[in-house]
Scaffold this active site. Structure first.
Site, PDB file in Angstrom:
ATOM      1  N   TYR A  52       0.849  -1.197   0.000  1.00 21.82           N
ATOM      2  CA  TYR A  52       0.000   0.000   0.000  1.00 21.82           C
ATOM      3  C   TYR A  52       0.883   1.246   0.000  1.00 21.82           C
ATOM      4  O   TYR A  52       1.970   1.257   0.602  1.00 21.82           O
ATOM      5  CB  TYR A  52      -0.873   0.052   1.250  1.00 21.82           C
ATOM      6  CG  TYR A  52      -2.002  -0.932   1.300  1.00 21.82           C
ATOM      7  CD1 TYR A  52      -3.283  -0.573   0.884  1.00 21.82           C
ATOM      8  CD2 TYR A  52      -1.805  -2.214   1.805  1.00 21.82           C
ATOM      9  CE1 TYR A  52      -4.345  -1.477   0.958  1.00 21.82           C
ATOM     10  CE2 TYR A  52      -2.854  -3.128   1.876  1.00 21.82           C
ATOM     11  CZ  TYR A  52      -4.118  -2.746   1.456  1.00 21.82           C
ATOM     12  OH  TYR A  52      -5.164  -3.638   1.529  1.00 21.82           O
ATOM     13  N   TYR A  89      -0.308 -10.118   1.149  1.00 20.48           N
ATOM     14  CA  TYR A  89       0.740  -9.468   1.926  1.00 20.48           C
ATOM     15  C   TYR A  89       0.713  -9.947   3.383  1.00 20.48           C
ATOM     16  O   TYR A  89      -0.324 -10.405   3.875  1.00 20.48           O
ATOM     17  CB  TYR A  89       0.612  -7.941   1.867  1.00 20.48           C
ATOM     18  CG  TYR A  89      -0.698  -7.390   2.399  1.00 20.48           C
ATOM     19  CD1 TYR A  89      -0.872  -7.135   3.764  1.00 20.48           C
ATOM     20  CD2 TYR A  89      -1.753  -7.106   1.542  1.00 20.48           C
ATOM     21  CE1 TYR A  89      -2.066  -6.621   4.253  1.00 20.48           C
ATOM     22  CE2 TYR A  89      -2.945  -6.592   2.015  1.00 20.48           C
ATOM     23  CZ  TYR A  89      -3.089  -6.349   3.376  1.00 20.48           C
ATOM     24  OH  TYR A  89      -4.273  -5.841   3.856  1.00 20.48           O
ATOM     25  N   ARG A  98      -2.576 -12.032   4.311  1.00 17.42           N
ATOM     26  CA  ARG A  98      -3.899 -11.654   3.831  1.00 17.42           C
ATOM     27  C   ARG A  98      -4.028 -11.991   2.351  1.00 17.42           C
ATOM     28  O   ARG A  98      -3.095 -11.774   1.557  1.00 17.42           O
ATOM     29  CB  ARG A  98      -4.152 -10.158   4.023  1.00 17.42           C
ATOM     30  CG  ARG A  98      -4.316  -9.767   5.486  1.00 17.42           C
ATOM     31  CD  ARG A  98      -5.519  -8.877   5.682  1.00 17.42           C
ATOM     32  NE  ARG A  98      -6.766  -9.554   5.331  1.00 17.42           N
ATOM     33  CZ  ARG A  98      -7.889  -8.909   5.013  1.00 17.42           C
ATOM     34  NH1 ARG A  98      -7.909  -7.592   4.961  1.00 17.42           N
ATOM     35  NH2 ARG A  98      -8.984  -9.582   4.723  1.00 17.42           N
ATOM     36  N   HIS A 140      -7.249  -8.619  -2.014  1.00 20.57           N
ATOM     37  CA  HIS A 140      -8.577  -8.050  -1.783  1.00 20.57           C
ATOM     38  C   HIS A 140      -8.565  -6.574  -2.145  1.00 20.57           C
ATOM     39  O   HIS A 140      -7.512  -5.934  -2.179  1.00 20.57           O
ATOM     40  CB  HIS A 140      -9.016  -8.236  -0.323  1.00 20.57           C
ATOM     41  CG  HIS A 140      -8.096  -7.577   0.676  1.00 20.57           C
ATOM     42  ND1 HIS A 140      -6.933  -8.181   1.114  1.00 20.57           N
ATOM     43  CD2 HIS A 140      -8.153  -6.377   1.305  1.00 20.57           C
ATOM     44  CE1 HIS A 140      -6.320  -7.372   1.969  1.00 20.57           C
ATOM     45  NE2 HIS A 140      -7.037  -6.267   2.102  1.00 20.57           N
ATOM     46  N   HIS A 181     -10.568  -2.962  -1.041  1.00 19.66           N
ATOM     47  CA  HIS A 181     -11.445  -2.294  -0.085  1.00 19.66           C
ATOM     48  C   HIS A 181     -12.411  -1.356  -0.824  1.00 19.66           C
ATOM     49  O   HIS A 181     -12.014  -0.675  -1.781  1.00 19.66           O
ATOM     50  CB  HIS A 181     -10.627  -1.440   0.884  1.00 19.66           C
ATOM     51  CG  HIS A 181      -9.698  -2.211   1.758  1.00 19.66           C
ATOM     52  ND1 HIS A 181     -10.035  -2.625   3.024  1.00 19.66           N
ATOM     53  CD2 HIS A 181      -8.423  -2.633   1.559  1.00 19.66           C
ATOM     54  CE1 HIS A 181      -9.024  -3.265   3.572  1.00 19.66           C
ATOM     55  NE2 HIS A 181      -8.028  -3.290   2.700  1.00 19.66           N
TER      56      HIS A 181
END
Length: 203
Positions: free
Chosen positions: A87, A126, A134, A137, A139
């Protein structure tokens, strides 16, 4: 999009087809230093000279009420990791590289029929601070006339889906998982398409 019902179902519209989309956590990486792109192309953000790295995907769907009525002009925010699972957020300690051509944060508005779509790349998995992995995905926050939903979109076939605590805490995790499909002829041949209808409690 077909009007056959959420996620491309055909035949009669039963109540289960319009079950409310399960909520998910906002997570620690909601963008705090970035301004969202006011466009539908996350794979090539405004001002970027090149495409982002990774598998190109198109996500499309409708924002609906449980009765199947469209929620017009719903406001949708999207944020996600890049293809390496990184991110653009100061709290992300993942050593994976930042993609200079991927911001991973955008805001768009559904049309009068509740339809939306955006172009992005499939995010990578990640590690978390707790040592878990995780699954990929995306958000989303969705604001309708009466409701605000925070949720996450996952991808079928990912091994980490089976153990992910946030996905499996949802009352019906399968409602958050999409299949990647071959693109229609007017899109890039190397792209994939995911259909994800979002059902708000009141609209």
């Amino acid at each position: 999009m077909s009007d056959a019902g959420p996620k491309g179902r055909t035949g009669r519209r039963d109540e289960a087809a319009f079950a409310i989309t399960p909520p998910q956590i906002v997570g620690p990486f909601y963008p705090i230093r970035e301004r969202p792109d006011l466009a539908t192309n996350l794979a090539r953000p405004m001002g970027s000279a090149a495409e982002a790295q990774g598998q190109l995907i198109y996500v499309r769907g409708r924002v609906l009420t449980p009765s199947g009525k469209p929620v017009p002009h719903a406001l949708i925010e999207i944020w996600q990791a890049n293809a390496a699972g990184k991110y653009r957020h100061p709290s992300d300690m993942n050593p994976a590289p930042v993609d200079p051509n991927f911001k991973g944060f955008a805001r768009l508005t559904a049309d009068a029929s509740g339809c939306y779509s955006f172009r992005t790349i499939k995010p990578g998995r990640y590690p978390t601070a707790e040592g878990e992995i995780r699954p990929p995905h995306i958000h989303l926050t969705v604001e309708g006339r009466f409701d605000r939903l925070v949720t996450q979109l996952y991808f079928a076939g990912e091994a980490e889906n089976l153990a992910d605590r946030w996905l499996n805490a949802a009352p019906h995790p399968d409602r958050l998982i999409v299949n990647l499909q071959e693109p229609p002829s007017h899109l890039e041949k190397h792209a994939m398409v995911a259909d994800f209808d979002i059902i708000l409690a009141s609209g």
